[in-house]
Design an enzyme around this catalytic site. Structure first.
Site, PDB file in Angstrom:
ATOM      1  N   ASN A 205      -7.514   1.564   9.853  1.00 47.56           N
ATOM      2  CA  ASN A 205      -6.215   1.689  10.529  1.00 47.56           C
ATOM      3  C   ASN A 205      -6.476   1.723  12.032  1.00 47.56           C
ATOM      4  OD1 ASN A 205      -5.303   2.065   7.934  1.00 47.56           O
ATOM      5  ND2 ASN A 205      -4.674   4.202   8.212  1.00 47.56           N
TER       6      ASN A 205
ATOM      7  N   ARG B  52       0.864  -1.180   0.000  1.00 48.14           N
ATOM      8  CA  ARG B  52       0.000   0.000   0.000  1.00 48.14           C
ATOM      9  C   ARG B  52       0.901   1.231   0.000  1.00 48.14           C
ATOM     10  NH1 ARG B  52      -2.496   2.875   4.761  1.00 48.14           N
ATOM     11  NH2 ARG B  52      -3.800   4.383   3.701  1.00 48.14           N
TER      12      ARG B  52
ATOM     13  N   GLU C  49      -3.660  -0.426   8.027  1.00 52.32           N
ATOM     14  CA  GLU C  49      -2.484  -0.100   8.850  1.00 52.32           C
ATOM     15  C   GLU C  49      -2.677  -0.675  10.238  1.00 52.32           C
ATOM     16  OE1 GLU C  49      -1.403   4.056   9.321  1.00 52.32           O
ATOM     17  OE2 GLU C  49      -1.712   4.428   7.183  1.00 52.32           O
TER      18      GLU C  49
ATOM     19  N   HIS D 176      -2.578  11.060   1.058  1.00 51.31           N
ATOM     20  CA  HIS D 176      -2.074  10.739   2.398  1.00 51.31           C
ATOM     21  C   HIS D 176      -1.391  12.001   2.932  1.00 51.31           C
ATOM     22  CE1 HIS D 176      -0.729   7.187   5.087  1.00 51.31           C
ATOM     23  NE2 HIS D 176      -0.337   8.285   5.703  1.00 51.31           N
TER      24      HIS D 176
ATOM     25  N   TYR E  32      -4.583   1.566  16.026  1.00 49.28           N
ATOM     26  CA  TYR E  32      -3.344   1.597  16.809  1.00 49.28           C
ATOM     27  C   TYR E  32      -3.525   1.395  18.317  1.00 49.28           C
ATOM     28  CZ  TYR E  32      -0.891   2.865  12.597  1.00 49.28           C
ATOM     29  OH  TYR E  32      -0.351   2.818  11.341  1.00 49.28           O
TER      30      TYR E  32
ATOM     31  N   GLU F  95      -7.195   8.393   6.273  1.00 51.87           N
ATOM     32  CA  GLU F  95      -7.472   8.975   7.590  1.00 51.87           C
ATOM     33  C   GLU F  95      -7.949  10.420   7.527  1.00 51.87           C
ATOM     34  OE1 GLU F  95      -4.006   8.367  10.058  1.00 51.87           O
ATOM     35  OE2 GLU F  95      -4.154   6.215   9.942  1.00 51.87           O
TER      36      GLU F  95
HETATM   37  O1  IFM Z   1       2.597   7.184  10.244  1.00 53.46           O
HETATM   38  C1  IFM Z   1       1.217   7.248  10.380  1.00 53.46           C
HETATM   39  C2  IFM Z   1       0.541   7.119   9.036  1.00 53.46           C
HETATM   40  O2  IFM Z   1       0.980   8.083   8.142  1.00 53.46           O
HETATM   41  C3  IFM Z   1      -0.949   7.263   9.180  1.00 53.46           C
HETATM   42  N1  IFM Z   1      -1.455   6.376  10.184  1.00 53.46           N
HETATM   43  C4  IFM Z   1      -0.794   6.349  11.464  1.00 53.46           C
HETATM   44  C5  IFM Z   1       0.697   6.146  11.279  1.00 53.46           C
HETATM   45  C6  IFM Z   1       1.407   6.112  12.639  1.00 53.46           C
HETATM   46  O3  IFM Z   1       1.191   7.290  13.338  1.00 53.46           O
END
Ligand code: IFM
Length: 471
Positions: free
Chosen positions: A319, A105, A377, A148, A321, A193
């Site tokens: 995505n 990606r 992600e 992005h 985290y 995002e």
């Molecule tokens: O590095 C970023 C990415 O560009 C977008 N999503 C979160 C990642 C980590 O912060």
């Protein structure tokens, strides 16, 4: 923070952290990850890896401008050189292929491929043609993000995402790229995002262009989503064989107590992080609770916009985290209440795989038209160092394994998840945190540009080999 996190990690996963497991990554035999059509890949983004910001006619982006302002990015870092991928792309594709990764990606830098009048910049376009053709030759499935975060500065000078016209300029850009690259892209994603572009860029100013006003954030979000909605039919017309989607970062919010006020705060957190984007895309309306959180910030919406925004998607990129523990702020919002004694990453983010599973299952219940999902992600930053030519990123190995187990649980609960991309293929420019935070499964020495495969990448490769052998 780093030391505290390692201490907690030692107690949580002693076998992994002490290196006593031969293979701490391979999923259990009944995991859906063994399905050979479950795509496993890695992700990057243009400004974070390419460098070469002044070459071959590339125009300045908002991140060039923002990172040049003292105090905006840690240590004054910028993306001017980054991983020098613009010059090293051939070796980087070899590396990706040698790891056996099945998907890649990447994102296109808008300021590299169009001039300020909207005319094509051939040299920039040819870079992506060469790259995508090589990926195809290697049999790698390509997911290409159009936006992005590197908005051309000349568009920001005319209001950026606060100006409705930017959405139409984005559709022109999508038109150009899908005409030029049709046949080399397996899946297009319009935006990466939009929450970060709208909120961090226009709501709190932590990201480019650095504006801070809630009203700006909601209007920028509306224009971003409109840009997405305008681009989808263009992509469908120009490149019918590819999939079309969008990528949302999602956040898990948990309540600090059972009190009704804290429960409401956690709900509002998830409205602000998830429903703000997913409701317009999948229900065709903004969640009204958002305007309880930010009274008086309703964006200007023209007739037909919501229909444009909510046109059907082929897939949704997710995505994920970390989670955020919140309490009521005593007014109509929430405040973070960081939990103590939990495992954290170099970013200070809590490692909380259950959040991914719970959100995915929740989305399936909330959105009856939820499209197939790719985890576009997931990953973590750690303070990785090369020792004797090796990088033992034990926390990342455990992190990935636990998040992939969460994905498997969501699949078993009925969520249609078709693939997973590691963030990131290699260490890179982590926005406001510069080069200090290392998210890659490949280490980058920024003084020499030497790439070193981390232990996590070796284990993913080993798993992919085993899966291939079984197929
Ligand atoms: O590095 C970023 C990415 O560009 C977008 N999503 C979160 C990642 C980590 O912060």
């Amino acid at each position: 923070m780093a030391n505290d996190a390692s201490a907690v990690f030692d107690t949580l996963s002693p076998a992994v952290s002490k290196g006593s497991l031969a293979d701490p990554f391979t999923p259990p035999a009944d995991s859906s990850l063994w399905r050979k059509n479950f795509l496993l890949g890695a992700a990057t983004a243009s400004y974070q890896i390419e460098g070469a910001v002044n070459e071959d006619g590339r125009l300045p982006s908002i991140w060039d401008t923002f990172s040049a302002i003292p105090g905006k990015v840690l240590a004054g870092d910028t993306g001017a050189v980054a991983c020098d991928h613009y010059h090293r792309w051939e070796a980087d594709v070899e590396m990706l292929a040698s790891l056996g990764l099945e998907g890649y990606r990447l994102s296109i830098a808008w300021p590299r491929v169009m001039d300020a009048a909207g005319a094509p910049n051939r040299k920039g376009i040819d870079f992506y043609k060469r790259l995508l053709n090589r990926l195809k030759e290697k049999g790698i499935t390509t997911f290409v993000t159009l936006y992005h975060w590197d908005l051309p500065q000349h568009l920001e000078d005319r209001g950026g995402w606060l100006n409705r016209d930017t959405a139409y300029r984005f559709a022109d850009y999508a038109d150009l790229m899908s005409c030029e690259l049709a046949g080399t892209v397996d899946a297009w994603t319009t935006l990466n995002e939009p929450w970060c572009s709208a909120y961090l860029g226009y709501g709190n100013g932590h990201h480019a262009p650095g504006l801070a006003n809630d009203r700006f954030a909601t209007q920028a979000m509306h224009h971003l989503l409109l840009a997405h909605g305008l681009a989808v039919p263009v992509l469908r017309a120009n490149d019918p064989a590819s999939q079309k989607g969008i990528v949302a970062n999602i956040g898990r919010g948990t309540a600090n107590s059972d009190s009704a006020a804290d429960q409401r705060a956690a709900h509002l957190f998830e409205v602000q992080h998830n429903a703000w984007i997913l409701d317009p895309l999948l229900k065709g309306s903004y969640p009204q609770d958002l305007f309880e959180l930010w009274p008086g910030t309703e964006p200007l919406v023209l007739d037909g916009d919501m229909e444009t925004i909510s046109a059907p998607l082929d897939f949704l990129g997710i995505n994920y985290y970390f989670r955020t523990n919140v309490a009521s702020d005593g007014a109509h919002g929430f405040r973070d209440v960081p939990l103590e004694g939990v495992e954290r990453t170099q970013m200070g983010w809590e490692v909380y795989p259950d959040g991914l599973r719970d959100l995915l299952i929740g989305f399936k219940e909330t959105y009856h038209n939820l499209p197939p999902i790719y985890i576009t992600e997931n990953g973590m930053a750690s303070d990785d160092e090369v020792t004797d030519g090796r990088v033992e990123d034990t926390q990342r190995i455990s992190f990935l394994k636990r998040h992939l187990a969460a994905v498997d649980q969501a699949i078993k609960a009925g969520v249609d998840i078709r693939g997973y991309f590691l963030w990131s293929l290699m260490d890179n420019f982590e926005w406001a945190f510069g080069y200090e935070r290392r998210f890659g499964v490949v280490h980058v020495d920024y003084s020499t540009q030497k790439r070193t495969i981390k232990r996590s990448a070796e284990l993913v490769e080993k798993f992919l080999q085993e899966r291939k052998a079984k197929a």
